[in-house]
Design a protein around this motif. Structure first.
Motif, PDB file in Angstrom:
ATOM      1  N   ASP A   1       0.808  -1.246   0.171  1.00  0.00           N
ATOM      2  CA  ASP A   1      -0.001   0.074   0.143  1.00  0.00           C
ATOM      3  C   ASP A   1       0.779   1.337   0.159  1.00  0.00           C
ATOM      4  O   ASP A   1       0.358   2.292   0.232  1.00  0.00           O
ATOM      5  CB  ASP A   1      -0.989   0.054   1.187  1.00  0.00           C
ATOM      6  N   ASN A   2       2.401   0.917  -0.404  1.00  0.00           N
ATOM      7  CA  ASN A   2       3.006   2.453  -0.294  1.00  0.00           C
ATOM      8  C   ASN A   2       3.351   2.709  -1.827  1.00  0.00           C
ATOM      9  O   ASN A   2       4.429   3.267  -1.842  1.00  0.00           O
ATOM     10  CB  ASN A   2       4.305   1.945   0.420  1.00  0.00           C
ATOM     11  N   VAL A   3       2.462   2.118  -2.989  1.00  0.00           N
ATOM     12  CA  VAL A   3       2.836   2.612  -4.137  1.00  0.00           C
ATOM     13  C   VAL A   3       1.743   3.433  -4.638  1.00  0.00           C
ATOM     14  O   VAL A   3       0.553   2.953  -4.395  1.00  0.00           O
ATOM     15  CB  VAL A   3       2.702   1.234  -5.106  1.00  0.00           C
ATOM     16  N   GLU A   4       2.092   4.427  -5.435  1.00  0.00           N
ATOM     17  CA  GLU A   4       0.770   5.125  -5.948  1.00  0.00           C
ATOM     18  C   GLU A   4       1.326   5.247  -7.505  1.00  0.00           C
ATOM     19  O   GLU A   4       2.350   5.020  -7.797  1.00  0.00           O
ATOM     20  CB  GLU A   4       0.884   6.425  -5.457  1.00  0.00           C
ATOM     21  N   THR A   5       0.218   5.679  -8.173  1.00  0.00           N
ATOM     22  CA  THR A   5       0.506   5.702  -9.707  1.00  0.00           C
ATOM     23  C   THR A   5      -0.070   6.935 -10.213  1.00  0.00           C
ATOM     24  O   THR A   5      -1.005   7.406  -9.609  1.00  0.00           O
ATOM     25  CB  THR A   5      -0.359   4.439 -10.713  1.00  0.00           C
ATOM     26  N   GLN A   6       0.569   7.369 -11.251  1.00  0.00           N
ATOM     27  CA  GLN A   6       0.149   8.646 -12.017  1.00  0.00           C
ATOM     28  C   GLN A   6       0.559   8.676 -13.513  1.00  0.00           C
ATOM     29  O   GLN A   6       1.784   8.467 -13.626  1.00  0.00           O
ATOM     30  CB  GLN A   6       0.794   9.945 -11.237  1.00  0.00           C
ATOM     31  N   VAL A   7      -0.507   8.850 -13.908  1.00  0.00           N
ATOM     32  CA  VAL A   7      -0.330   9.079 -15.730  1.00  0.00           C
ATOM     33  C   VAL A   7       0.464  10.232 -15.962  1.00  0.00           C
ATOM     34  O   VAL A   7      -0.116  11.281 -15.591  1.00  0.00           O
ATOM     35  CB  VAL A   7      -1.584   8.809 -16.536  1.00  0.00           C
ATOM     36  N   ALA A   8       1.601  10.207 -16.511  1.00  0.00           N
ATOM     37  CA  ALA A   8       2.340  11.244 -16.754  1.00  0.00           C
ATOM     38  C   ALA A   8       3.250  11.294 -17.886  1.00  0.00           C
ATOM     39  O   ALA A   8       3.793  10.171 -18.249  1.00  0.00           O
ATOM     40  CB  ALA A   8       3.194  11.656 -15.658  1.00  0.00           C
ATOM     41  N   ASP A   9       3.687  12.318 -18.777  1.00  0.00           N
ATOM     42  CA  ASP A   9       4.586  12.348 -19.551  1.00  0.00           C
ATOM     43  C   ASP A   9       5.703  12.691 -18.982  1.00  0.00           C
ATOM     44  O   ASP A   9       6.164  13.834 -18.349  1.00  0.00           O
ATOM     45  CB  ASP A   9       4.200  13.593 -20.571  1.00  0.00           C
ATOM     46  N   GLY A  10       6.934  11.780 -19.375  1.00  0.00           N
ATOM     47  CA  GLY A  10       8.105  11.778 -18.672  1.00  0.00           C
ATOM     48  C   GLY A  10       9.001  13.138 -18.929  1.00  0.00           C
ATOM     49  O   GLY A  10       9.891  13.481 -18.179  1.00  0.00           O
ATOM     50  N   GLU A  11       8.796  13.712 -19.922  1.00  0.00           N
ATOM     51  CA  GLU A  11       9.414  15.175 -20.374  1.00  0.00           C
ATOM     52  C   GLU A  11       8.743  16.119 -19.818  1.00  0.00           C
ATOM     53  O   GLU A  11       9.326  17.317 -19.969  1.00  0.00           O
ATOM     54  CB  GLU A  11       9.528  15.158 -21.955  1.00  0.00           C
ATOM     55  N   SER A  12       7.618  15.964 -19.054  1.00  0.00           N
ATOM     56  CA  SER A  12       6.838  17.268 -18.556  1.00  0.00           C
ATOM     57  C   SER A  12       6.071  16.673 -17.309  1.00  0.00           C
ATOM     58  O   SER A  12       4.817  16.527 -17.255  1.00  0.00           O
ATOM     59  CB  SER A  12       6.153  18.060 -19.465  1.00  0.00           C
ATOM     60  N   LEU A  13       6.781  16.486 -16.192  1.00  0.00           N
ATOM     61  CA  LEU A  13       6.260  15.899 -14.950  1.00  0.00           C
ATOM     62  C   LEU A  13       5.332  16.597 -14.289  1.00  0.00           C
ATOM     63  O   LEU A  13       5.644  17.804 -13.560  1.00  0.00           O
ATOM     64  CB  LEU A  13       7.409  14.960 -14.186  1.00  0.00           C
ATOM     65  N   PRO A  14       4.079  16.483 -13.972  1.00  0.00           N
ATOM     66  CA  PRO A  14       3.306  17.320 -13.149  1.00  0.00           C
ATOM     67  C   PRO A  14       3.724  16.728 -11.630  1.00  0.00           C
ATOM     68  O   PRO A  14       2.677  16.716 -10.730  1.00  0.00           O
ATOM     69  CB  PRO A  14       1.929  16.513 -13.450  1.00  0.00           C
ATOM     70  N   LEU A  15       4.943  17.189 -11.213  1.00  0.00           N
ATOM     71  CA  LEU A  15       5.234  16.761  -9.886  1.00  0.00           C
ATOM     72  C   LEU A  15       6.009  18.065  -9.245  1.00  0.00           C
ATOM     73  O   LEU A  15       6.742  18.772 -10.112  1.00  0.00           O
ATOM     74  CB  LEU A  15       6.271  15.645  -9.925  1.00  0.00           C
ATOM     75  N   ASP A  16       5.952  18.060  -8.057  1.00  0.00           N
ATOM     76  CA  ASP A  16       6.794  19.208  -7.210  1.00  0.00           C
ATOM     77  C   ASP A  16       8.311  19.092  -7.284  1.00  0.00           C
ATOM     78  O   ASP A  16       8.884  17.831  -7.390  1.00  0.00           O
ATOM     79  CB  ASP A  16       6.179  19.274  -5.751  1.00  0.00           C
ATOM     80  N   ALA A  17       8.952  20.045  -7.486  1.00  0.00           N
ATOM     81  CA  ALA A  17      10.455  20.176  -7.416  1.00  0.00           C
ATOM     82  C   ALA A  17      11.065  19.615  -5.942  1.00  0.00           C
ATOM     83  O   ALA A  17      10.403  19.610  -5.200  1.00  0.00           O
ATOM     84  CB  ALA A  17      10.971  21.501  -7.687  1.00  0.00           C
ATOM     85  N   SER A  18      12.045  19.002  -6.179  1.00  0.00           N
ATOM     86  CA  SER A  18      12.758  18.368  -5.140  1.00  0.00           C
ATOM     87  C   SER A  18      11.737  17.774  -4.024  1.00  0.00           C
ATOM     88  O   SER A  18      11.804  17.865  -2.854  1.00  0.00           O
ATOM     89  CB  SER A  18      13.343  19.619  -4.171  1.00  0.00           C
ATOM     90  N   SER A  19      11.000  16.680  -4.663  1.00  0.00           N
ATOM     91  CA  SER A  19      10.152  15.967  -3.762  1.00  0.00           C
ATOM     92  C   SER A  19      10.686  14.524  -3.885  1.00  0.00           C
ATOM     93  O   SER A  19       9.605  13.771  -3.136  1.00  0.00           O
ATOM     94  CB  SER A  19       8.771  16.037  -4.297  1.00  0.00           C
ATOM     95  N   PHE A  20      11.635  14.102  -4.059  1.00  0.00           N
ATOM     96  CA  PHE A  20      11.889  12.652  -4.332  1.00  0.00           C
ATOM     97  C   PHE A  20      13.348  12.395  -3.652  1.00  0.00           C
ATOM     98  O   PHE A  20      14.183  13.225  -4.283  1.00  0.00           O
ATOM     99  CB  PHE A  20      11.775  11.984  -5.672  1.00  0.00           C
ATOM    100  N   ASP A  21      13.641  11.286  -2.988  1.00  0.00           N
ATOM    101  CA  ASP A  21      14.906  10.979  -2.530  1.00  0.00           C
ATOM    102  C   ASP A  21      15.898   9.961  -3.698  1.00  0.00           C
ATOM    103  O   ASP A  21      16.945  10.023  -3.441  1.00  0.00           O
ATOM    104  CB  ASP A  21      14.848  10.031  -1.084  1.00  0.00           C
ATOM    105  N   ALA A  22      15.134   9.502  -4.732  1.00  0.00           N
ATOM    106  CA  ALA A  22      15.709   8.809  -5.584  1.00  0.00           C
ATOM    107  C   ALA A  22      14.936   8.581  -6.766  1.00  0.00           C
ATOM    108  O   ALA A  22      13.530   8.744  -6.585  1.00  0.00           O
ATOM    109  CB  ALA A  22      16.161   7.318  -4.879  1.00  0.00           C
TER     110      ALA A  22
END
Length: 287
Positions: A104-125
């Protein structure tokens, strides 16, 4: 002379999305074979990206999520994994597979890898297994990875290496093109299976995107199956460029191409079954 095609980015992505939506179930059905083939490479990819308990990890171009499950188990309940992909259909399978595995620690999101709808500096790896080579603009994808990773975060991508080290892919492509009456293509053209395999190419793109401590490692990854027929069944079930090329032909003409591929690929028969040579390139870096 091989033809170099410069794809229209949006048309190329739309075709990729359609192909993967159509092939999602077939690809997912081959998960046991894919897992066996890529098990050592996946383990190395996670180590090189520095995946550890409690991390927030981005799995770019995750597909049906075989490696997503490994990431989720490694980060543990205190961590989380976001799996993204251009194809809604294959990502739905990744979501189902994670739930079926009790993760239950997996989320999914449809996204274009060249324009990610994600916040800056939000992942550790972050990782990207056999996806980056399909990007019409891989530098844009790497810049997006750089943007969404925290300073010091690790990243590792896996792509096919140079054409001469992946003869099966060359046989498939050249045979399909010949039967379709199309000219030979440059295997390093944008979006092609081996587009990032030229020595030093991916390292330079990582550096251009702002990454440091960039290093690539070539790894032999033979694909062992009971027979060449099993391999071609896998190819038919994936959203490979081969399917796109032969899809233009009528059934008898397409079958003639598959038959010729089978004959050429039989040279990789062994006493232990069919073993197709492949070489993959793992590129690791830090934000």
């Amino acid at each position: 002379m091989a033809t170099i095609l410069t794809p229209d980015p949006q048309a190329f992505k739309a075709a990729q999305r359609t192909q993967w939506d159509q092939s999602a179930a077939g690809w997912n059905a081959h998960t046991p074979q894919i897992r066996a083939w890529l098990r050592p490479v996946t383990d190395a990819m996670m180590e090189m990206a520095g995946i550890a308990p409690g991390m927030a990890v981005l799995d770019l171009a995750a597909g049906a999520g075989d490696q997503t499950l490994d990431l989720a188990r490694r980060v543990g309940p205190a961590g989380r994994v976001l799996a993204t992909d251009l194809s809604p259909a294959i990502l739905a399978l990744a979501r189902y597979n994670a739930r079926h595995a009790g993760l239950d620690n997996v989320e999914t999101q449809v996204a274009d890898g060249e324009s990610l709808p994600l916040d800056a500096s939000s992942f550790d790896a972050a990782v990207c297994r056999l996806g980056l080579m399909f990007f019409p603009d891989p530098l844009a994808g790497l810049r997006e990875l750089h943007r969404v990773l925290r300073p010091g975060a690790g990243v590792c991508s896996v792509v096919f290496s140079r054409p001469e080290s992946n003869p099966c892919l060359g046989i498939l492509m050249s045979t399909a093109l010949a039967h379709a009456g199309l000219p030979a293509r440059d295997p390093l053209q944008p979006g092609a299976l081996m587009s990032l395999g030229a020595p030093g190419r991916l390292d330079e793109l990582f550096r251009q995107a702002g990454f440091r401590e960039v290093a690539s490692t070539a790894v032999a990854a033979p694909f062992g199956l009971p027979s060449v027929a099993h391999y071609l069944d896998f190819v038919r079930s994936s959203a490979s460029p081969i399917q796109q090329i032969l899809g233009r032909l009528d059934a008898p003409a397409a079958q003639a191409a598959w038959d010729e591929m089978a004959a050429k690929l039989e040279r990789f028969n062994t006493a232990d079954g069919w073993i197709g040579p492949n070489e993959l390139l793992l590129t690791a870096a830090r934000r």
